[in-house]
Design a protein around this motif. Structure first.
Motif, PDB file in Angstrom:
ATOM      1  N   GLU A   6       0.835  -1.202   0.000  1.00  0.00           N
ATOM      2  CA  GLU A   6       0.000   0.000   0.000  1.00  0.00           C
ATOM      3  C   GLU A   6       0.874   1.258   0.000  1.00  0.00           C
ATOM      4  OE1 GLU A   6      -2.686  -0.503   3.276  1.00  0.00           O
ATOM      5  OE2 GLU A   6      -3.157  -2.552   2.661  1.00  0.00           O
ATOM      6  N   PRO A   7       0.631   2.172  -0.939  1.00  0.00           N
ATOM      7  CA  PRO A   7       1.512   3.333  -1.094  1.00  0.00           C
ATOM      8  C   PRO A   7       1.465   4.315   0.072  1.00  0.00           C
ATOM      9  CG  PRO A   7      -0.399   3.506  -2.556  1.00  0.00           C
ATOM     10  CD  PRO A   7      -0.425   2.131  -1.975  1.00  0.00           C
ATOM     11  N   ASP A   8       0.375   4.320   0.850  1.00  0.00           N
ATOM     12  CA  ASP A   8       0.260   5.281   1.959  1.00  0.00           C
ATOM     13  C   ASP A   8       0.738   4.698   3.283  1.00  0.00           C
ATOM     14  OD1 ASP A   8      -1.816   3.456   2.181  1.00  0.00           O
ATOM     15  OD2 ASP A   8      -3.237   4.928   2.969  1.00  0.00           O
ATOM     16  N   LEU A   9       1.700   3.783   3.237  1.00  0.00           N
ATOM     17  CA  LEU A   9       2.231   3.154   4.452  1.00  0.00           C
ATOM     18  C   LEU A   9       3.243   4.110   5.089  1.00  0.00           C
ATOM     19  CD1 LEU A   9       2.058   0.540   6.112  1.00  0.00           C
ATOM     20  CD2 LEU A   9       3.968  -0.346   4.767  1.00  0.00           C
ATOM     21  N   THR A  10       2.732   5.110   5.777  1.00  0.00           N
ATOM     22  CA  THR A  10       3.565   6.155   6.368  1.00  0.00           C
ATOM     23  C   THR A  10       3.738   5.938   7.868  1.00  0.00           C
ATOM     24  OG1 THR A  10       1.656   7.550   6.836  1.00  0.00           O
ATOM     25  CG2 THR A  10       2.716   7.809   4.664  1.00  0.00           C
ATOM     26  N   ALA A  11       4.697   6.643   8.437  1.00  0.00           N
ATOM     27  CA  ALA A  11       4.911   6.568   9.885  1.00  0.00           C
ATOM     28  C   ALA A  11       3.666   7.024  10.635  1.00  0.00           C
ATOM     29  CB  ALA A  11       6.118   7.417  10.273  1.00  0.00           C
ATOM     30  N   ALA A  12       3.003   8.063  10.138  1.00  0.00           N
ATOM     31  CA  ALA A  12       1.809   8.578  10.810  1.00  0.00           C
ATOM     32  C   ALA A  12       0.701   7.534  10.831  1.00  0.00           C
ATOM     33  CB  ALA A  12       1.326   9.849  10.115  1.00  0.00           C
ATOM     34  N   ARG A  13       0.516   6.859   9.720  1.00  0.00           N
ATOM     35  CA  ARG A  13      -0.527   5.822   9.654  1.00  0.00           C
ATOM     36  C   ARG A  13      -0.187   4.660  10.582  1.00  0.00           C
ATOM     37  NH1 ARG A  13      -1.817   2.023   4.353  1.00  0.00           N
ATOM     38  NH2 ARG A  13      -2.693   0.288   5.532  1.00  0.00           N
ATOM     39  N   ILE A  14       1.059   4.202  10.546  1.00  0.00           N
ATOM     40  CA  ILE A  14       1.466   3.073  11.383  1.00  0.00           C
ATOM     41  C   ILE A  14       1.306   3.424  12.862  1.00  0.00           C
ATOM     42  CG2 ILE A  14       3.403   1.600  12.045  1.00  0.00           C
ATOM     43  CD1 ILE A  14       4.455   2.010   9.148  1.00  0.00           C
TER      44      ILE A  14
END
Length: 323
Positions: free
Chosen positions: A226-234
Motif C-alpha cells: 500500500e503506497p500510503d504506508l507512512t509513519a503517521a498511519r502506522i
C-alpha cells in the motif's frame, strides 16, 4: 525439533492411530472423533518448537476433539491453546461458553479442563501452545476468555495471527537459537489478546508496549504493497505517537523508511524470479510494491543486489522483460 504427520503415506488401517497419536502429543489423551471410512481420513500436520512455545500447522478432516473430565494421574503440563482458524469452521465449548470460529478468528482453550471442539469438514489451522504458568494470568481471567470467538479485526489480534502463521510456515529456514527468540513475543501477544478481549486495558498495557516492535513489523508486512504506508498511519494504527514509533524502531537498529524499502525490494526480487509473474512487466511489479518511479526502482534495486531487475529476470528464467 519438528514432528510431522502425513497419513497419505500410510495404509488406511493405520491412519486413525496415527492421527490419535499426533493429537495426543498436542492435547494429551483425549477423545478424537474421525470419519467412519478409513479410506477417507486426511491429515497433514507439523509441530515445531519456538523455545518453550509449540506451534502446529494442521490440516485434517477430524470431526471432533473432546475432553470429558479433567485429567487424573496423567503426566501433563497445563497449557493454554490458541487456535488460529485458517479454513473451515469450528465450534468450541468450554466453561459453559461456546463460539463458532471461522477463517481469520482466534479461540483460546485450556487443555487441562473439559472441552469440546467440533470441525465442519476439512479444517486448516495454526495451534500455538504455551505452558499456562508462563502466561502470568490469573485462572479467573483465563476462565472468562476460553471458547470465545476473537476477531482479527483489532490490530493486536491481527498481528498475533500473522506472527503465528509465519512461525508455522517459515521456521525451517531459521536456526533453533534464532527461533527461540520468538517465544517471549508469542507469550506477550497472547497476554495482550486475552487482556483486550476481556476489556482489561490495564493488563494489556505492559504486553502491548513490549510487543510494539513485533506488531509494527507484522503490520508493515501485511500492508507492504500500500503506497500510503507512512509513519503517521502506522503510529495511529497502534495508538502511539510517531515519536514513540521511531524511538521503538531505533532501539532495534531499524530505520523505518529503509526497512520498508528493503522489504519491498525483497518482494520485487521474489516476483521477478518467479515464473508466476513472467507476464508482468518490471514496471508493473515495481509499482505494485509501492515504487512510483521505474528509474528510481531500478537504481535502488541494483544498489541493493548488484544486479538490475532485468538482470534478475534474465538470470533466473533465461529471458528478458523490459521496462
Amino acid at each position: 525439533m519438528t514432528d510431522r504427520l502425513d497419513v497419505a503415506s500410510l495404509a488406511p488401517s493405520d491412519r486413525a492411530d496415527a492421527i490419535r497419536a499426533f493429537s495426543w502429543s498436542i492435547n494429551g489423551r483425549i477423545e478424537v472423533d474421525l470419519p467412519p471410512n478409513p479410506n477417507h481420513l486426511r491429515a497433514n500436520a507439523t509441530t515445531r518448537a519456538v523455545g518453550s512455545v509449540k506451534v502446529s500447522e494442521i490440516s485434517w478432516n477430524v470431526t471432533g476433539l473432546r475432553r470429558a473430565t479433567a485429567p487424573v494421574g496423567e503426566d501433563m503440563v497445563p497449557h493454554v491453546l490458541v487456535h488460529l482458524q485458517e479454513a473451515g469452521a469450528s465450534r468450541f465449548r468450554q466453561g459453559g461458553r461456546q463460539g463458532v470460529i471461522r477463517a481469520g478468528d482466534l479461540a483460546v482453550l485450556e487443555n487441562a479442563k473439559p472441552y469440546e471442539v467440533f470441525f465442519d469438514g476439512t479444517m486448516r489451522s495454526v495451534l500455538v501452545r504455551v505452558p499456562t504458568h508462563l502466561m502470568g494470568l490469573r485462572p479467573s481471567l483465563l476462565d472468562q476468555v476460553t471458547a470465545v470467538r476473537i476477531s482479527s479485526e483489532r490490530p493486536v489480534v491481527g498481528a498475533a495471527a500473522a506472527l503465528f502463521a509465519r512461525l508455522a510456515r517459515n521456521q525451517a529456514a531459521v536456526d533453533e537459537a534464532e527461533t527461540a527468540l520468538f517465544a517471549q513475543p508469542c507469550v506477550d501477544l497472547i497476554r495482550a489478546v486475552v487482556s483486550m478481549t476481556l476489556g482489561r486495558d490495564d493488563l494489556a498495557r505492559a504486553p502491548l508496549n513490549s510487543t510494539l516492535l513485533q506488531r509494527v513489523q507484522e503490520y508493515v508486512r501485511l500492508h507492504l504493497a500500500e503506497p500510503d504506508l507512512t509513519a503517521a498511519r502506522i503510529a495511529a494504527e497502534h495508538q502511539v505517537s510517531v515519536r514513540q514509533l521511531y524511538l521503538t524502531l531505533s532501539r532495534a537498529g531499524i530505520t523505518l523508511g529503509d526497512w520498508i524499502r528493503t522489504q519491498r525490494l525483497e518482494e520485487c526480487k521474489r516476483e521477478l524470479a518467479s515464473s508466476a509473474y513472467q507476464f508482468m512487466t518490471i514496471e508493473a511489479i515495481a509499482h505494485r510494491w509501492g515504487f512510483a518511479s521505474a528509474p528510481h526502482f531500478s537504481r535502488v534495486f541494483k544498489a541493493a543486489y548488484g544486479v538490475s531487475p532485468r538482470g534478475v529476470r534474465s538470470q533466473t528464467r533465461g529471458g528478458e522483460s523490459g521496462l
